[in-house]
Design an enzyme around this catalytic site. Structure first.
Site, mmCIF file in Angstrom:
data_model
loop_
_atom_site.group_PDB
_atom_site.id
_atom_site.type_symbol
_atom_site.label_atom_id
_atom_site.label_comp_id
_atom_site.label_asym_id
_atom_site.label_seq_id
_atom_site.Cartn_x
_atom_site.Cartn_y
_atom_site.Cartn_z
ATOM 1 C CD GLU A 170 46.429 53.116 83.818
ATOM 2 O OE1 GLU A 170 47.353 52.608 83.182
ATOM 3 O OE2 GLU A 170 46.465 54.272 84.276
ATOM 4 C CG ASN A 212 41.804 53.507 89.544
ATOM 5 O OD1 ASN A 212 40.908 54.295 89.846
ATOM 6 N ND2 ASN A 212 43.073 53.882 89.384
ATOM 7 C CG HIS A 248 44.965 61.492 85.181
ATOM 8 N ND1 HIS A 248 45.608 62.114 86.232
ATOM 9 C CD2 HIS A 248 45.017 60.166 85.445
ATOM 10 C CE1 HIS A 248 46.053 61.199 87.076
ATOM 11 N NE2 HIS A 248 45.707 60.006 86.630
ATOM 12 C CD GLU A 276 45.266 57.447 89.245
ATOM 13 O OE1 GLU A 276 45.922 57.958 88.323
ATOM 14 O OE2 GLU A 276 45.300 56.237 89.512
ATOM 15 C CG ASP A 278 45.996 65.325 87.178
ATOM 16 O OD1 ASP A 278 45.308 64.931 86.221
ATOM 17 O OD2 ASP A 278 47.083 64.795 87.495
#
Ligand code: XIL
Length: 366
Positions: A170, A212, A248, A276, A278
């Protein structure tokens, strides 16, 4: 339609393609026949084995406390071939005080992965969040030394056990500038990323080194910034092996440019991974939302299979009960492929079917 002869598939490849199509069709039938009964994993049709058969991995994250939950570990061990520790390899856990290291929680996850034949994604070495306050206050020269010591100690400790490290997590603001509240960038400037990557390479030469981030899945200002950074790192010979796209998502909002975006990164000569995944739904989730979610998950699987250097997909958390989403995005939840009883949801069935139906994922040199 005319094709240049050099572009025609070689006979061996054509035969292999035909064979894998036939196998895919048969497996797809088997999967659809099995899954509606809720027998996920029966007859070897786990995400893990289906992904492996396509040349990618399917992973999940979990936390140390999840290891005490038998319904969760039953799903994790059966369905996932790659594991990311949700928190246990973050700086606030691994080096809470200067030079005082604690790898016990991460080691527990690593042994669980090993015992279940899963690989590990290391997450994460340098991140502005879940960072102890002593790091934040350091002047530049001491911060640089602390960052190098941290990477060297942690990547060194897990040397040989980690498939890939999220070396920097990030780094960017939404507009593509470097993150404003980031002590590493504030003190050390843009060069901290290259410094972190070089230090990680020295500590574990065989681990794949990733940058990432979230909201870089589609073509936008933030992914443009990541693209420019990776391009510049590559041109300087800085060790960078991959880019992680957190993914996400909000149901129904998977960016249409996901594939084009992944492709432009792989054209730079790096791997890409969904790290990651979802897909959150405003609660209560109705069957229409769950069906849209199934399309989203299957779309991500198909996209990864369509991009030769997309090495795998990791879901964040194992099932809806352990998902971080309700705690972080109030009113949202139901973001994973497993419901409150760890039963497979439509998103699971759709992902499995997409894996089974996909063509074999050819390595770039194949
Ligand atoms: C989350 C964990 O899942 C939570 O348990 C924790 O409280 C906060 O962090 N992006 C990342 C992950 O890179 O490390 C975050 O994990 C989710 C967002």
């Amino acid at each position: 339609m005319q094709f240049p002869t050099s572009r025609l598939p070689r006979p061996g490849r054509a035969r292999r393609a035909a064979r894998s199509l036939a196998v895919a069709a048969a497996t797809a039938l088997a999967v659809t026949a099995l899954l509606p009964t809720g027998q996920a994993g029966a007859a070897g049709t786990s995400l893990r084995s289906l992904a492996q058969a396509r040349g990618i991995y399917f992973g999940a994250s979990l936390a140390q406390s999840d290891l005490n939950n038998p319904s969760l570990t039953a799903v994790a061990g059966r369905e996932f071939g790659m594991l990311t520790p949700a928190n246990e390899m973050k700086w606030d856990t691994t080096e809470p005080g200067p030079g005082s290291f604690n790898f016990a929680p991460g080691d527990r996850i690593a042994s669980y992965a090993k015992a279940n034949g899963m690989r590990l994604r290391g997450h994460t070495l340098v991140w502005h969040n879940q960072l102890p306050s002593w790091v934040r206050g350091l002047p530049a020269d001491q911060l640089r030394a602390a960052m190098r010591r941290h990477i060297t100690a942690e990547a060194g400790h897990y040397k040989g056990q980690v498939y890939a490290w999220d070396v920097v997590n990030e780094a960017f603001n939404e507009d593509g500038s470097f993150r404003t509240d980031d002590p590493f960038h504030n003190a050390l400037g843009d060069g901290y990323v290259a410094d972190a990557l070089r230090t990680a390479r020295a500590a574990d030469p065989n681990a794949k080194l990733y940058l990432n981030d979230y909201n870089i899945e589609g073509l936008n200002a933030k992914s443009d910034a990541m693209y420019r950074l990776v391009k510049s790192l590559k041109s300087q010979g800085v060790p960078i092996d991959g880019v992680g796209f957190q993914a996400h998502f909000v149901v129904g909002q998977v960016p249409a440019s996901l594939k084009a975006n992944l492709q432009r990164f792989t054209a730079l000569g790096v791997d890409v991974a969904v790290t990651e995944l979802d897909d959150r739904i405003q609660l209560p989730a109705n069957s229409a939302a769950l069906a849209r979610q199934a399309d989203d998950y299957a779309g991500v699987v198909r996209t990864c299979l369509a991009v030769p250097r997309c090495v795998g997909i990791t879901q964040w958390d194992v099932g809806d009960p352990d998902s971080w989403i309700p705690g972080t995005f109030p009113g949202y939840g139901a973001a994973t492929m497993f419901d409150n009883g760890y039963r497979p949801k439509p998103a699971y069935t759709a992902s499995a079917a997409a894996l089974a139906a996909g063509a074999h994922h050819l390595a770039p040199t194949d």
